[in-house]
Design a protein around this motif. Structure first.
Motif, short mmCIF file in Angstrom:
data_model
loop_
_atom_site.label_atom_id
_atom_site.label_comp_id
_atom_site.label_asym_id
_atom_site.label_seq_id
_atom_site.Cartn_x
_atom_site.Cartn_y
_atom_site.Cartn_z
N SER A 139 19.88 13.91 45.59
CA SER A 139 19.85 14.08 47.35
C SER A 139 19.41 12.59 47.69
O SER A 139 20.27 12.30 48.78
CB SER A 139 18.59 14.92 47.54
OG SER A 139 17.29 14.46 47.18
N MET A 140 18.80 11.67 47.03
CA MET A 140 18.80 10.24 47.34
C MET A 140 20.28 9.57 47.27
O MET A 140 20.44 8.83 48.24
CB MET A 140 17.60 9.74 46.56
CG MET A 140 16.23 10.16 46.86
SD MET A 140 15.88 10.09 48.61
CE MET A 140 15.95 8.52 48.93
N SER A 141 20.85 10.14 46.31
CA SER A 141 22.18 9.33 46.08
C SER A 141 23.16 9.82 47.43
O SER A 141 23.98 8.79 47.72
CB SER A 141 22.92 9.65 44.72
OG SER A 141 23.14 10.83 44.50
N ARG A 142 22.93 11.00 47.74
CA ARG A 142 23.64 11.39 48.86
C ARG A 142 23.52 10.76 50.38
O ARG A 142 24.36 10.60 51.14
CB ARG A 142 23.71 12.91 48.99
CG ARG A 142 24.35 13.84 47.95
CD ARG A 142 24.61 15.17 48.34
NE ARG A 142 23.15 15.73 48.62
CZ ARG A 142 22.65 16.37 47.47
NH1 ARG A 142 23.32 16.47 46.38
NH2 ARG A 142 21.39 17.11 47.68
N SER A 143 21.96 10.22 50.38
CA SER A 143 21.71 9.57 51.45
C SER A 143 22.37 8.39 51.79
O SER A 143 22.23 7.77 52.84
CB SER A 143 20.04 9.39 51.26
OG SER A 143 19.74 8.65 50.38
N VAL A 144 22.69 7.76 50.83
CA VAL A 144 23.36 6.30 50.66
C VAL A 144 24.76 6.60 51.72
O VAL A 144 25.06 5.72 52.42
CB VAL A 144 23.97 5.84 49.52
CG1 VAL A 144 24.76 4.51 49.62
CG2 VAL A 144 22.63 5.72 48.71
N GLY A 145 25.15 7.57 51.78
CA GLY A 145 26.73 7.85 52.74
C GLY A 145 26.28 7.69 54.08
O GLY A 145 26.84 7.16 54.94
N HIS A 159 15.80 17.96 58.79
CA HIS A 159 15.81 18.84 57.29
C HIS A 159 15.72 17.96 56.04
O HIS A 159 15.70 18.68 55.02
CB HIS A 159 17.12 19.73 57.44
CG HIS A 159 17.03 20.60 58.68
ND1 HIS A 159 15.98 21.64 58.84
CD2 HIS A 159 17.85 20.74 59.50
CE1 HIS A 159 16.37 22.16 59.98
NE2 HIS A 159 17.42 21.75 60.50
N HIS A 160 16.07 16.78 56.23
CA HIS A 160 15.99 15.78 55.03
C HIS A 160 15.11 14.78 54.68
O HIS A 160 15.32 13.97 53.81
CB HIS A 160 17.64 15.55 54.56
CG HIS A 160 18.49 16.60 54.35
ND1 HIS A 160 18.82 17.25 53.06
CD2 HIS A 160 19.35 17.14 55.39
CE1 HIS A 160 19.31 18.27 53.38
NE2 HIS A 160 19.98 18.28 54.53
N LEU A 161 14.07 14.69 55.66
CA LEU A 161 13.03 13.67 55.71
C LEU A 161 12.40 13.78 54.35
O LEU A 161 11.79 13.11 53.34
CB LEU A 161 12.46 13.64 56.75
CG LEU A 161 12.92 13.13 57.88
CD1 LEU A 161 11.66 13.04 59.01
CD2 LEU A 161 13.41 11.72 57.57
N ILE A 180 9.63 7.20 57.96
CA ILE A 180 9.70 8.54 57.94
C ILE A 180 9.00 9.29 59.16
O ILE A 180 9.23 10.15 59.88
CB ILE A 180 9.23 9.27 56.85
CG1 ILE A 180 10.20 9.03 55.42
CG2 ILE A 180 8.81 10.85 56.69
CD1 ILE A 180 9.40 9.12 54.14
N GLN A 181 7.86 8.56 59.44
CA GLN A 181 6.86 8.94 60.44
C GLN A 181 7.64 8.67 61.92
O GLN A 181 7.62 9.32 62.80
CB GLN A 181 5.52 8.31 60.34
CG GLN A 181 4.64 8.79 61.46
CD GLN A 181 4.23 10.34 61.23
OE1 GLN A 181 4.04 11.00 60.13
NE2 GLN A 181 4.09 10.99 62.47
N ARG A 182 8.18 7.62 61.97
CA ARG A 182 8.96 7.22 63.18
C ARG A 182 10.20 8.39 63.55
O ARG A 182 10.19 8.83 64.63
CB ARG A 182 9.73 6.00 63.23
CG ARG A 182 8.62 5.00 63.24
CD ARG A 182 7.77 4.87 64.44
NE ARG A 182 8.50 4.09 65.40
CZ ARG A 182 8.69 4.36 67.02
NH1 ARG A 182 7.78 5.01 67.35
NH2 ARG A 182 9.39 3.64 67.47
N VAL A 183 10.80 8.58 62.31
CA VAL A 183 11.83 9.69 62.40
C VAL A 183 11.23 10.96 63.04
O VAL A 183 11.70 11.48 64.07
CB VAL A 183 12.83 9.77 61.35
CG1 VAL A 183 13.81 10.96 61.42
CG2 VAL A 183 13.39 8.47 61.17
N LYS A 184 10.21 11.36 62.32
CA LYS A 184 9.51 12.64 62.93
C LYS A 184 8.84 12.64 64.23
O LYS A 184 9.09 13.81 64.91
CB LYS A 184 8.31 12.84 62.09
CG LYS A 184 8.57 13.35 60.35
CD LYS A 184 7.41 13.62 59.86
CE LYS A 184 7.60 14.08 58.25
NZ LYS A 184 6.51 14.58 57.51
#
Length: 139
Positions: free
Chosen positions: A90-96, A119-121, A17-21
Motif C-alpha cells: 500500500s505504501m509503494s502505491r502511495s508514491v504514485g 480511506h487510505h490514511l 495525517i492529522q491535517r488531512v483528517k
C-alpha cells in the motif's frame, strides 16, 4: 541508523495525517471547489508520502538494500522484516499519488484525492506503527 531521526519524522508524519483528517471535507465536490482545501490536503498527503520514503531510506541506509525507486524502498523494508507485505504494497502505491501531485498537479483527479484522504490514511498510520514496533525490537 539514528533512531531519533526516525522518531522525529514519525511525529511529522502524524501531523500530516492529522491535517488531512481535519481538512478533508465530506464530499469530493467541496474539495474540488475549494482551492485552499486542495492545497492543504494535497500538500499534507504529498508530505506524508515523502516523509515515509525518507524514513524508509534512512532505515535502509544501514542495510545492503538500495532501492532503485521510491516505491521499491517500501518493498525492501518488507524484505528486511520492517514492514508487513500489505503495508509495503500500500505504501509503494502511495508514491504514485505523490508523483502526480508533484509533477502533474493540474491533472489531479479530486475524486481520487478525496478517496485517498478518506480511506487510505490508515496506510500511513499502519506504516508508522510497524516502524515503531521494529525500532522497539531493535534497541
Amino acid at each position: 541508523m539514528d533512531k531519533e531521526v526516525v522518531q522525529q519524522k514519525l511525529l511529522l508524519l502524524q501531523r500530516c495525517i492529522q491535517r488531512v483528517k481535519e481538512k478533508t471535507p465530506a464530499e469530493a465536490e467541496i474539495l474540488e471547489a475549494d482551492f485552499d482545501l486542495q492545497d492543504i490536503v494535497v500538500l499534507n498527503l504529498q508530505r506524508a508520502v515523502q516523509i515515509s520514503i525518507d524514513i524508509s531510506t534512512h532505515i535502509l541506509a544501514d542495510t545492503l538494500s538500495v532501492p532503485s525507486t521510491m516505491a521499491e524502498a517500501f518493498l525492501l523494508l518488507h524484505r528486511e522484516g520492517v514492514l508487513s507485505k500489505d503495508v509495503a504494497k500500500s505504501m509503494s502505491r502511495s508514491v504514485g499519488l505523490r508523483n502526480v501531485a508533484v509533477h502533474e498537479y493540474t491533472n489531479l483527479d479530486w475524486d481520487v484525492v478525496h478517496a485517498v484522504a478518506l480511506h487510505h490514511l490508515d496506510d500511513f498510520i499502519h506504516f508508522g506503527e510497524e516502524v515503531v514496533l521494529w525500532l522497539d525490537a531493535h534497541d
